[in-house]
Scaffold this motif. Structure first.
Motif, PDB file in Angstrom:
ATOM      1  N   HIS A 189       9.800   5.351   4.728  1.00 43.40           N
ATOM      2  CA  HIS A 189       9.199   5.926   4.037  1.00 43.40           C
ATOM      3  C   HIS A 189       9.296   6.465   2.540  1.00 43.40           C
ATOM      4  CE1 HIS A 189       5.402   4.161   6.250  1.00 43.40           C
ATOM      5  NE2 HIS A 189       6.467   5.057   7.046  1.00 43.40           N
ATOM      6  N   GLN A 190      11.012   7.350   2.586  1.00 43.84           N
ATOM      7  CA  GLN A 190      11.410   8.126   1.373  1.00 43.84           C
ATOM      8  C   GLN A 190      10.646   6.736   0.026  1.00 43.84           C
ATOM      9  OE1 GLN A 190      12.394  10.985   1.103  1.00 43.84           O
ATOM     10  NE2 GLN A 190      11.778  11.523   3.326  1.00 43.84           N
ATOM     11  N   LEU A 191      10.062   6.562  -0.307  1.00 44.25           N
ATOM     12  CA  LEU A 191       9.855   5.544  -1.229  1.00 44.25           C
ATOM     13  C   LEU A 191       8.984   6.614  -2.662  1.00 44.25           C
ATOM     14  CD1 LEU A 191       8.532   2.741  -0.119  1.00 44.25           C
ATOM     15  CD2 LEU A 191      10.258   2.833  -0.551  1.00 44.25           C
ATOM     16  N   GLN A 192       9.191   6.061  -3.790  1.00 45.30           N
ATOM     17  CA  GLN A 192       9.269   6.900  -4.691  1.00 45.30           C
ATOM     18  C   GLN A 192       8.339   5.202  -5.884  1.00 45.30           C
ATOM     19  OE1 GLN A 192      10.140   9.709  -5.861  1.00 45.30           O
ATOM     20  NE2 GLN A 192       8.126   9.941  -6.771  1.00 45.30           N
ATOM     21  N   VAL A 193       7.057   5.389  -5.970  1.00 45.13           N
ATOM     22  CA  VAL A 193       6.351   4.577  -6.910  1.00 45.13           C
ATOM     23  C   VAL A 193       6.586   4.789  -8.092  1.00 45.13           C
ATOM     24  CG1 VAL A 193       3.817   3.936  -6.968  1.00 45.13           C
ATOM     25  CG2 VAL A 193       4.697   4.563  -4.941  1.00 45.13           C
ATOM     26  N   THR A 194       6.914   3.690  -8.218  1.00 51.68           N
ATOM     27  CA  THR A 194       7.239   3.115  -9.767  1.00 51.68           C
ATOM     28  C   THR A 194       6.857   2.055 -10.364  1.00 51.68           C
ATOM     29  OG1 THR A 194       9.481   1.115  -9.185  1.00 51.68           O
ATOM     30  CG2 THR A 194       9.744   3.414  -9.629  1.00 51.68           C
ATOM     31  N   GLY A 195       5.622   1.323  -9.745  1.00 53.69           N
ATOM     32  CA  GLY A 195       4.490   0.898 -10.216  1.00 53.69           C
ATOM     33  C   GLY A 195       3.553  -0.198  -9.265  1.00 53.69           C
ATOM     34  N   GLY A 196       2.228  -0.505 -10.169  1.00 55.93           N
ATOM     35  CA  GLY A 196       1.251  -0.715  -9.427  1.00 55.93           C
ATOM     36  C   GLY A 196      -0.078  -0.346  -9.479  1.00 55.93           C
ATOM     37  N   THR A 197       0.055   0.698 -10.403  1.00 50.07           N
ATOM     38  CA  THR A 197      -0.415   2.280 -10.285  1.00 50.07           C
ATOM     39  C   THR A 197      -1.177   1.593 -11.728  1.00 50.07           C
ATOM     40  OG1 THR A 197       0.351   4.122 -11.074  1.00 50.07           O
ATOM     41  CG2 THR A 197       0.626   3.900  -8.247  1.00 50.07           C
ATOM     42  N   GLU A 198      -0.963   1.041 -12.334  1.00 52.57           N
ATOM     43  CA  GLU A 198      -2.089   0.604 -13.910  1.00 52.57           C
ATOM     44  C   GLU A 198      -2.745   0.586 -14.039  1.00 52.57           C
ATOM     45  OE1 GLU A 198       0.482  -0.935 -12.321  1.00 52.57           O
ATOM     46  OE2 GLU A 198       2.184  -1.292 -13.476  1.00 52.57           O
ATOM     47  N   LEU A 199      -3.915   1.929 -14.893  1.00 50.69           N
ATOM     48  CA  LEU A 199      -5.522   1.034 -15.128  1.00 50.69           C
ATOM     49  C   LEU A 199      -5.487   1.380 -16.635  1.00 50.69           C
ATOM     50  CD1 LEU A 199      -6.909   4.383 -12.627  1.00 50.69           C
ATOM     51  CD2 LEU A 199      -7.351   1.381 -12.328  1.00 50.69           C
ATOM     52  N   ARG A 200      -5.099   0.645 -16.840  1.00 49.22           N
ATOM     53  CA  ARG A 200      -5.735   0.215 -18.475  1.00 49.22           C
ATOM     54  C   ARG A 200      -6.808  -1.082 -18.592  1.00 49.22           C
ATOM     55  NH1 ARG A 200      -0.875  -0.048 -22.032  1.00 49.22           N
ATOM     56  NH2 ARG A 200      -0.533   1.984 -20.798  1.00 49.22           N
ATOM     57  N   VAL A 201      -6.978  -0.729 -20.259  1.00 48.56           N
ATOM     58  CA  VAL A 201      -7.557  -2.372 -21.101  1.00 48.56           C
ATOM     59  C   VAL A 201      -6.322  -2.969 -21.438  1.00 48.56           C
ATOM     60  CG1 VAL A 201      -9.605  -2.828 -22.353  1.00 48.56           C
ATOM     61  CG2 VAL A 201     -10.151  -1.041 -20.732  1.00 48.56           C
ATOM     62  N   ARG A 202      -6.880  -3.973 -21.571  1.00 51.60           N
ATOM     63  CA  ARG A 202      -5.144  -4.638 -22.692  1.00 51.60           C
ATOM     64  C   ARG A 202      -5.883  -4.952 -23.844  1.00 51.60           C
ATOM     65  NH1 ARG A 202      -0.371  -6.457 -19.972  1.00 51.60           N
ATOM     66  NH2 ARG A 202       0.191  -6.502 -21.752  1.00 51.60           N
ATOM     67  N   ASP A 203      -6.416  -6.006 -23.216  1.00 54.17           N
ATOM     68  CA  ASP A 203      -7.501  -6.595 -25.054  1.00 54.17           C
ATOM     69  C   ASP A 203      -8.835  -6.793 -24.687  1.00 54.17           C
ATOM     70  OD1 ASP A 203      -7.068  -9.202 -23.846  1.00 54.17           O
ATOM     71  OD2 ASP A 203      -4.917  -8.940 -24.458  1.00 54.17           O
ATOM     72  N   ILE A 204      -9.293  -7.127 -25.334  1.00 44.93           N
ATOM     73  CA  ILE A 204     -10.852  -8.057 -25.639  1.00 44.93           C
ATOM     74  C   ILE A 204     -10.970  -9.299 -26.549  1.00 44.93           C
ATOM     75  CG2 ILE A 204     -12.185  -5.069 -24.933  1.00 44.93           C
ATOM     76  CD1 ILE A 204     -12.910  -5.604 -27.574  1.00 44.93           C
ATOM     77  N   GLU A 205     -11.624 -10.110 -25.838  1.00 45.33           N
ATOM     78  CA  GLU A 205     -11.729 -10.936 -27.009  1.00 45.33           C
ATOM     79  C   GLU A 205     -13.936 -10.895 -27.951  1.00 45.33           C
ATOM     80  OE1 GLU A 205     -11.775 -15.913 -26.318  1.00 45.33           O
ATOM     81  OE2 GLU A 205     -12.461 -14.444 -24.669  1.00 45.33           O
ATOM     82  N   LEU A 206     -13.337 -11.013 -28.738  1.00 42.91           N
ATOM     83  CA  LEU A 206     -14.427 -10.825 -29.985  1.00 42.91           C
ATOM     84  C   LEU A 206     -15.286 -11.512 -29.802  1.00 42.91           C
ATOM     85  CD1 LEU A 206     -13.977  -8.098 -32.231  1.00 42.91           C
ATOM     86  CD2 LEU A 206     -14.701  -7.812 -30.327  1.00 42.91           C
ATOM     87  N   SER A 216       0.711  -0.612   0.360  1.00 41.54           N
ATOM     88  CA  SER A 216      -0.171   0.163  -0.037  1.00 41.54           C
ATOM     89  C   SER A 216       0.712   1.261   0.281  1.00 41.54           C
ATOM     90  CB  SER A 216      -0.997   0.336   1.242  1.00 41.54           C
ATOM     91  OG  SER A 216      -0.560   0.512   2.265  1.00 41.54           O
ATOM     92  N   LEU A 217       0.371   2.437  -0.318  1.00 44.43           N
ATOM     93  CA  LEU A 217       1.144   3.890   0.165  1.00 44.43           C
ATOM     94  C   LEU A 217       1.549   4.031   1.293  1.00 44.43           C
ATOM     95  CD1 LEU A 217      -1.102   6.004  -2.466  1.00 44.43           C
ATOM     96  CD2 LEU A 217       0.650   4.989  -3.354  1.00 44.43           C
ATOM     97  N   ALA A 218       1.253   3.394   1.927  1.00 48.86           N
ATOM     98  CA  ALA A 218       1.626   3.808   3.160  1.00 48.86           C
ATOM     99  C   ALA A 218       2.418   3.162   3.856  1.00 48.86           C
ATOM    100  CB  ALA A 218       0.407   4.066   4.433  1.00 48.86           C
ATOM    101  N   ASP A 219       2.778   2.027   3.591  1.00 46.83           N
ATOM    102  CA  ASP A 219       4.208   1.187   3.881  1.00 46.83           C
ATOM    103  C   ASP A 219       5.307   1.431   3.605  1.00 46.83           C
ATOM    104  OD1 ASP A 219       1.938  -0.518   4.069  1.00 46.83           O
ATOM    105  OD2 ASP A 219       2.535  -2.488   2.067  1.00 46.83           O
ATOM    106  N   PRO A 220       6.272   1.041   4.227  1.00 44.97           N
ATOM    107  CA  PRO A 220       7.545   1.415   4.440  1.00 44.97           C
ATOM    108  C   PRO A 220       7.839   0.948   3.214  1.00 44.97           C
ATOM    109  CG  PRO A 220       7.264   0.067   6.749  1.00 44.97           C
ATOM    110  CD  PRO A 220       5.520   0.545   5.271  1.00 44.97           C
TER     111      PRO A 220
END
Lengths: 277, 113
Positions: free
Chosen positions: B95-112, B84-88
């Motif tokens: 707590h001197q952390l720079q978030v580099t991943g885990g904030t993704e919000l996207r549609v990867r693909d769809i199956e027709l 979590s964002l509050a984790d050390p």
């Protein structure tokens, strides 16, 4: 419409006028939409391109995978970028004030705009689910305000701010405050085109609120700890609250203020002046 | 609770993509929702079902990839995993952390379908 919390983006009212984006239910947001008076969007199975039965066969040989790789917030962000361009063109500082309900955002704004209005153009966009009470309080100070009612929506989105900007006077070199819907969760995710989010936390809340709602305090550049005039009557530990906030955002700036007494306002107004410079 | 807005975005992206590819039904949608993205997955599923009603995405299953939270720890000078964002930092406690991943919000693909 979500029946869990009722949030959704339809039925937005700006100064009491119902508005909707001119997209059909099936058109993606492109960032070029216009606003039109709100009207129900016709949706039929035929328009939606689904058969009467609506039955889907998963994993059949006819299935094909289409790569998409699109960000869910791309449409909002394109509107936010346009808002940001408007602010840059008019040298306007835009601050997005976020907090839980009851932290004293509007009282803080009334005192802030009253202090600023003599020296520079100031305007306010007020976001609430219902009523124009907050915009009325701002207008009573002589400062221009536009009320956005989100209906059941739990946060402001960039297109709403774009529309609200159309109703405000030119304010070159000024400061625009956006008072977001009182909510410590959802507004964290939506860029409105602001220069900074300012989180307000009052001392009648808990010191651990930044840990409970880390997204918001992480998204903010400045935290205003409000209602400090009440500290003698409370057990609230300001230093602990600030330490908690810096756990989720080590770069967070903090100013202690009281919207009632004006304590800390010299620092807050100086922060605004630096941000606007 | 911004999941309804996100669900509406998903439906718009899916409909747009299906139309471009001549699809009339969508069997499944694969999302990438990072563990630090601040999204409640049960709420998102619930909202997607409501938002996709009477669209090509109606009835589509949601497959959700959840990239873990990643951060760069400045004192350690290395990448660490955070829940979590509050984790050390799990190694040094900073707590001197720079978030580099885990904030993704996207549609990867769809199956027709």
């Amino acid at each position: 419409m979500c029946t869990t919390c009722g949030c959704g983006t339809d039925h937005v009212h700006i100064d009491g006028v119902g508005l909707a984006l001119s997209r059909g239910a099936h058109a993606p947001l492109t960032g070029t939409e216009q606003f039109v008076p709100a009207a129900p969007l016709p949706v039929t199975a035929e328009e939606a391109g689904i058969g009467a039965a609506g039955v889907h066969a998963h994993g059949t040989s006819a299935a094909r995978i289409v790569q998409v790789e699109r960000d869910l917030l791309a449409a909002n962000d394109s509107w936010a970028a346009k808002n940001r361009q408007r602010f840059a063109a008019s040298r306007t500082l835009c601050l997005n004030l976020v907090s839980s309900p009851g932290s004293g955002k509007t009282s803080l704004l009334v005192r802030t705009v009253s202090a600023l209005a003599a020296s520079r153009p100031v305007a306010v966009v007020e976001g609430d689910q219902q009523t124009s009470n907050d915009a009325d309080r701002i207008r009573a100070t002589g400062v221009a305000a536009v009320q956005v009612n989100t209906g059941k929506g739990c946060h402001l989105e960039a297109p709403m701010v774009s529309r609200a900007l159309d109703r405000l006077p030119a304010m070159a070199g000024g400061v625009l405050f956006i008072e977001n819907v009182g909510n410590l969760v959802c507004p964290a995710l939506f860029d409105l085109g602001e220069a900074a989010k300012v989180a307000i936390l009052s001392v009648t809340e808990g010191e651990d609120k930044p840990l409970k709602y880390p997204d918001m305090f992480r998204a903010a550049k400045l935290m205003l700890v409000n209602k400090v005039d009440l500290l003698p009557y409370l057990d609230f530990d300001v230093a602990l609250c600030e330490a908690n906030a810096r756990k989720v955002n080590p770069d967070l700036e903090v100013i202690r203020v009281s919207a009632r007494t004006g304590e800390g306002f010299d620092d807050w107004l100086a922060w605004i002046a630096r941000a606007a410079a | 609770m911004h999941e309804m807005s996100l669900a509406e975005s998903i439906v718009q992206i899916v409909e747009d993509t299906a139309r471009q590819h001549g699809g009339t039904r969508v069997a499944s949608v694969r999302l990438e929702i990072g563990q630090l993205a601040g999204v409640e997955l049960d709420a998102l599923r619930f909202c997607f079902e409501a938002a996709s009603r009477e669209t090509v995405a109606a009835g589509a299953t949601l497959a959700i990839d959840q990239p873990p939270g990643q951060a760069w720890c400045m004192p350690c000078g290395g990448s660490v995993t955070v829940g979590s964002l509050a984790d050390p930092c799990p190694d040094c406690g900073s707590h001197q952390l720079q978030v580099t991943g885990g904030t993704e919000l996207r549609v990867r693909d769809i199956e027709l379908g």
